[in-house]
Design a protein around this motif. Structure first.
Motif, PDB file in Angstrom:
ATOM      1  N   TYR A 213       6.512  -0.937   1.264  1.00 14.41           N
ATOM      2  CA  TYR A 213       5.351  -0.151   0.494  1.00 14.41           C
ATOM      3  C   TYR A 213       4.055  -0.225   1.168  1.00 14.41           C
ATOM      4  O   TYR A 213       3.757  -1.057   1.910  1.00 14.41           O
ATOM      5  CB  TYR A 213       5.244  -0.827  -0.844  1.00 14.41           C
ATOM      6  N   ALA A 214       3.360   0.904   0.837  1.00 17.70           N
ATOM      7  CA  ALA A 214       1.891   0.915   1.114  1.00 17.70           C
ATOM      8  C   ALA A 214       0.973   0.833   0.099  1.00 17.70           C
ATOM      9  O   ALA A 214       1.412   0.838  -1.129  1.00 17.70           O
ATOM     10  CB  ALA A 214       1.376   2.161   1.580  1.00 17.70           C
ATOM     11  N   ASP A 215      -0.225  -0.008   0.428  1.00 15.93           N
ATOM     12  CA  ASP A 215      -1.298  -0.632  -0.732  1.00 15.93           C
ATOM     13  C   ASP A 215      -2.109   0.764  -0.844  1.00 15.93           C
ATOM     14  O   ASP A 215      -2.872   1.217  -0.138  1.00 15.93           O
ATOM     15  CB  ASP A 215      -1.819  -1.799  -0.202  1.00 15.93           C
ATOM     16  N   LEU A 216      -2.141   1.314  -2.121  1.00 18.79           N
ATOM     17  CA  LEU A 216      -2.963   2.404  -2.423  1.00 18.79           C
ATOM     18  C   LEU A 216      -4.293   2.266  -2.340  1.00 18.79           C
ATOM     19  O   LEU A 216      -5.118   3.320  -2.013  1.00 18.79           O
ATOM     20  CB  LEU A 216      -2.568   3.054  -3.919  1.00 18.79           C
ATOM     21  N   ALA A 217      -4.763   0.987  -2.472  1.00 19.47           N
ATOM     22  CA  ALA A 217      -6.051   0.815  -2.287  1.00 19.47           C
ATOM     23  C   ALA A 217      -6.536   0.515  -0.898  1.00 19.47           C
ATOM     24  O   ALA A 217      -7.810   0.496  -0.426  1.00 19.47           O
ATOM     25  CB  ALA A 217      -6.447  -0.613  -3.252  1.00 19.47           C
ATOM     26  N   GLU A 218      -5.554   0.154  -0.003  1.00 21.78           N
ATOM     27  CA  GLU A 218      -5.916  -0.181   1.283  1.00 21.78           C
ATOM     28  C   GLU A 218      -4.800   0.489   2.285  1.00 21.78           C
ATOM     29  O   GLU A 218      -3.772  -0.376   2.636  1.00 21.78           O
ATOM     30  CB  GLU A 218      -6.027  -1.751   1.605  1.00 21.78           C
ATOM     31  N   PRO A 219      -4.671   1.697   2.590  1.00 23.05           N
ATOM     32  CA  PRO A 219      -3.468   2.349   3.219  1.00 23.05           C
ATOM     33  C   PRO A 219      -2.912   1.575   4.232  1.00 23.05           C
ATOM     34  O   PRO A 219      -1.997   1.835   4.889  1.00 23.05           O
ATOM     35  CB  PRO A 219      -4.196   3.695   3.544  1.00 23.05           C
ATOM     36  N   ALA A 220      -3.854   0.863   5.125  1.00 27.68           N
ATOM     37  CA  ALA A 220      -3.432   0.233   6.436  1.00 27.68           C
ATOM     38  C   ALA A 220      -2.409  -0.987   6.167  1.00 27.68           C
ATOM     39  O   ALA A 220      -1.892  -1.464   6.844  1.00 27.68           O
ATOM     40  CB  ALA A 220      -4.735  -0.194   7.294  1.00 27.68           C
ATOM     41  N   ARG A 221      -2.541  -1.487   4.773  1.00 26.73           N
ATOM     42  CA  ARG A 221      -1.882  -2.669   4.493  1.00 26.73           C
ATOM     43  C   ARG A 221      -0.399  -2.106   3.903  1.00 26.73           C
ATOM     44  O   ARG A 221      -0.407  -1.364   2.964  1.00 26.73           O
ATOM     45  CB  ARG A 221      -2.519  -3.314   3.456  1.00 26.73           C
ATOM     46  N   MET A 222       0.767  -2.586   4.865  1.00 25.94           N
ATOM     47  CA  MET A 222       2.025  -2.336   4.568  1.00 25.94           C
ATOM     48  C   MET A 222       2.801  -3.533   4.133  1.00 25.94           C
ATOM     49  O   MET A 222       2.727  -4.586   4.822  1.00 25.94           O
ATOM     50  CB  MET A 222       2.711  -1.487   5.546  1.00 25.94           C
ATOM     51  N   VAL A 223       3.220  -3.524   3.072  1.00 23.17           N
ATOM     52  CA  VAL A 223       4.310  -4.649   2.718  1.00 23.17           C
ATOM     53  C   VAL A 223       5.654  -4.505   2.563  1.00 23.17           C
ATOM     54  O   VAL A 223       6.217  -3.473   2.101  1.00 23.17           O
ATOM     55  CB  VAL A 223       3.931  -5.185   1.212  1.00 23.17           C
ATOM     56  N   GLU A 224       6.671  -5.199   3.488  1.00 27.69           N
ATOM     57  CA  GLU A 224       8.053  -5.114   3.481  1.00 27.69           C
ATOM     58  C   GLU A 224       8.530  -6.358   2.437  1.00 27.69           C
ATOM     59  O   GLU A 224       7.850  -7.660   2.633  1.00 27.69           O
ATOM     60  CB  GLU A 224       8.521  -5.255   4.779  1.00 27.69           C
ATOM     61  N   TYR A 225       9.688  -6.163   1.707  1.00 31.56           N
ATOM     62  CA  TYR A 225      10.199  -7.089   0.984  1.00 31.56           C
ATOM     63  C   TYR A 225      11.604  -7.005   1.082  1.00 31.56           C
ATOM     64  O   TYR A 225      12.373  -5.938   1.455  1.00 31.56           O
ATOM     65  CB  TYR A 225       9.823  -7.106  -0.474  1.00 31.56           C
ATOM     66  N   PHE A 226      12.170  -8.037   1.106  1.00 33.93           N
ATOM     67  CA  PHE A 226      13.818  -8.069   1.023  1.00 33.93           C
ATOM     68  C   PHE A 226      14.386  -9.462  -0.125  1.00 33.93           C
ATOM     69  O   PHE A 226      13.603 -10.270  -0.231  1.00 33.93           O
ATOM     70  CB  PHE A 226      14.672  -8.201   2.077  1.00 33.93           C
ATOM     71  N   LEU A 227      15.429  -8.998  -0.734  1.00 35.64           N
ATOM     72  CA  LEU A 227      15.940  -9.931  -1.781  1.00 35.64           C
ATOM     73  C   LEU A 227      16.972 -10.465  -1.455  1.00 35.64           C
ATOM     74  O   LEU A 227      17.702  -9.882  -0.979  1.00 35.64           O
ATOM     75  CB  LEU A 227      15.668  -8.951  -3.307  1.00 35.64           C
ATOM     76  N   VAL A 228      17.100 -11.887  -1.619  1.00 38.32           N
ATOM     77  CA  VAL A 228      18.420 -12.453  -1.378  1.00 38.32           C
ATOM     78  C   VAL A 228      18.823 -13.247  -2.634  1.00 38.32           C
ATOM     79  O   VAL A 228      18.025 -13.421  -3.460  1.00 38.32           O
ATOM     80  CB  VAL A 228      18.451 -13.537  -0.078  1.00 38.32           C
ATOM     81  N   GLU A 229      20.120 -13.476  -2.750  1.00 42.27           N
ATOM     82  CA  GLU A 229      20.692 -14.009  -4.027  1.00 42.27           C
ATOM     83  C   GLU A 229      20.221 -15.259  -4.407  1.00 42.27           C
ATOM     84  O   GLU A 229      19.952 -15.782  -5.491  1.00 42.27           O
ATOM     85  CB  GLU A 229      22.100 -13.878  -4.087  1.00 42.27           C
TER      86      GLU A 229
END
Length: 564
Positions: free
Chosen positions: A478-494
């Protein structure tokens, strides 16, 4: 900068018997051969005994069901168990189970206490042991022989099976003729003792094991399926495997009918054709090392598939017995070459932690393809005749050769090294969660210039596949709409335990390479920021929670309903 000096790879031996120089592999190979002979004696004795106990063709046919059903029921759990527990101990357990069951069957038969349903029950119990044993047994060979000798070792295992198939039924017939089916069952039970002794004598090197709680079997099964889903090399083997076996199953399903109905020859001719297939498999094993050096895996599978299709056409139309002997020898060579290529592939393209689960998926795929193909070609033969059914199966194999264009089995040698490139950085925690707590979200925050976003998102998509393959049940960028240079990756484990196991396995080489490229696009002096978020759940307590003044509360209305 000069290129790093690498050690020269050891020369690949062209002898098909090179793995037999390894003492433990040689002992296990001999023990397996003896056990395979006992299994074929068991099969002959069970069919003969069932025909004596009952005239019902349904009960006789149920013997095959009792042997095959455990494979469908237990292949995936068996693969998960083999990845979770000590493989040597599991082999001892499964071999002891089968030996005890065979000896019980021998005892009740020799005492005259057997019955059709008891025979089916004990046959099913033997099948349970075999289904649990098969995935873990196939993971033993890669531990015993060097990687470059693995094709010869797997070919030798195929030779063991085919030689046992040639001698086992004949030996079983002699034992049953001179003594009884009970004697054949007794010899089968005793044959397991050789394997038990050899496995017990195996001084297995200590294996790296997790100090965490044992992974749940159901979760392990899901993890194995998830790995296969996001691992292209495994997908290619499974697709090619099921495609080949659907077509090849026509030979095993229709050959008895061809011998009796089209050629009008006795059952002994059918046995000779099976022996020719066994001879072909042995010849293929002898020539395999040289074929491996001269032909790529794609060419070996393609040519062998074409040879198998030729054998199907010959079985459908040829009448000369010697021509059929030659064609079935060719078919035996083709069968061994194709399955050897698939078996070597499925054992080398995955890391050890998921190896048995991948093998169990492969075995289940092969069994499923055989079962599906047998029904399809049997139905076609019933409506259109044997020659057209065999022609259709040959045409299917011909079309399946085109899969090489999209599902090539060739894998770069460097991707076969599953040694972790580096350990994972330990997370910074204030409090260690319980292993079963979860799910857990891991986020990584990057700073990426807008002009680098296309390249960054492409690389992150590749990383996402690896995350899912390694156990993530969800992934996103995901990209931060307030700060476009800020990209956040997430992953989910059980669970936290699942994430700890990911840490124990370390960072794979392809993941490390991707992360190096990704971090070159990250801006700023600080490395990407990583957080670990644990799901929170309300747990009822004896004292109800105190409502803070001014907070939203429930108010009873005059109608007796709760409103916010």
């Amino acid at each position: 900068m000069s290129a790093p000096v690498t050690a020269a790879a050891p020369p690949v031996s062209t002898s098909p018997f090179t793995p037999l120089r390894i003492p433990i592999f040689r002992m296990l190979w001999i023990a397996s051969f003896v056990s395979n002979i006992g299994t074929w004696m068991q099969n002959v004795g069970a069919v003969g005994l069932m025909t004596e106990l009952t005239a019902s063709p349904v009960l006789v046919a149920l013997l095959q069901t009792a042997s095959a059903l455990p494979v469908f029921l237990l292949s995936l759990p068996a693969g998960a168990l083999a990845d979770l527990v000590d493989r040597r101990r599991m082999l001892l357990l499964t071999q002891t189970w089968m030996a005890a069951t065979a000896l019980v069957l021998a005892t009740v038969t020799l005492l005259g206490l057997n019955s059709p349903w008891l025979l089916l029950t004990l046959t099913f119990m033997l099948g349970l042991g075999g289904a649990l044993n098969n995935p873990v047994w196939q993971t033993v060979t890669p531990e015993l022989v060097p990687r470059q000798e693995l094709p010869q070792a797997i070919a030798l295992n195929s030779v063991s099976f085919n030689l046992a198939r040639a001698f086992g039924p004949a030996l079983g017939g002699l034992v049953i003729g001179y003594f009884s089916a009970g004697a054949a069952f007794l010899l089968n039970g005793l044959s397991f003792l050789a394997t038990i002794y050899m496995v017990y004598s195996w001084k297995r090197e200590p294996q790296a094991t997790s100090t965490l709680a044992t992974e749940r079997v159901v979760a392990a099964i899901r993890g194995g399926i998830r790995y296969a889903r996001f691992a292209p090399p495994v997908q290619r083997i499974l697709v090619r495997g099921v495609s080949f076996t659907v077509g090849a199953s026509a030979l095993f399903a229709l050959m008895p009918a061809v011998v009796s109905r089209r050629l009008h020859l006795p059952t002994s001719f059918y046995s000779l054709l099976l022996s020719c297939m066994g001879l072909g498999a042995v010849l293929a094993a002898v020539t395999l090392p040289r074929l491996n050096q001269r032909l790529s895996i794609d060419w070996r599978v393609t040519l062998a598939t074409a040879a198998f299709a030729t054998g199907l056409l010959g079985l459908g139309y040829a009448n000369n017995q010697w021509l059929l002997y030659g064609l079935l020898t060719l078919v035996g060579m083709a069968w061994m070459l194709v399955l050897n290529s698939f078996s070597v592939g499925v054992q080398t393209v995955v890391p050890r932690w998921v190896q048995a689960r991948t093998i169990s998926l492969y075995l289940l795929t092969i069994q499923g393809g055989m079962a599906l193909g047998s029904v399809v070609w049997g139905t076609v033969a019933e409506h259109l005749g044997l020659p057209l059914a065999l022609t259709g199966a040959a045409a299917w194999l011909g079309l399946s050769m085109l899969l090489v264009l999209k599902f090539s089995l060739r894998t770069a040698p460097e991707t076969l090294d599953h040694t972790p490139a580096r350990p994972r950085l330990e997370p910074v925690l204030v409090q260690e969660p319980a292993p079963t707590e979860g799910p857990v979200i891991i986020t990584t925050t990057y700073r990426v210039l807008p002009e680098h976003r296309p390249q960054f998102t492409y690389l992150m998509e590749q990383l996402g596949r690896i995350r899912r393959r390694e156990g993530a049940i969800g992934w996103g960028l995901y990209a931060d709409l307030a700060e476009p240079a800020r990209m956040v990756e997430y992953f989910l484990v059980e669970s936290w335990e699942e994430h700890e196991q990911q840490h124990d396995r370390g960072v794979s080489r392809d993941e490390a390479d991707l992360k190096n490229q990704i971090r070159q696009l990250h801006q700023g002096p600080e490395p990407p920021h990583i957080t670990h978020l644990l799901a929170q759940h309300y747990r009822p307590t004896a004292t109800p929670p105190v409502m803070v003044p001014g907070s939203t509360r429930l108010v009873a209305s005059t109608a007796g309903e709760a409103t916010a």
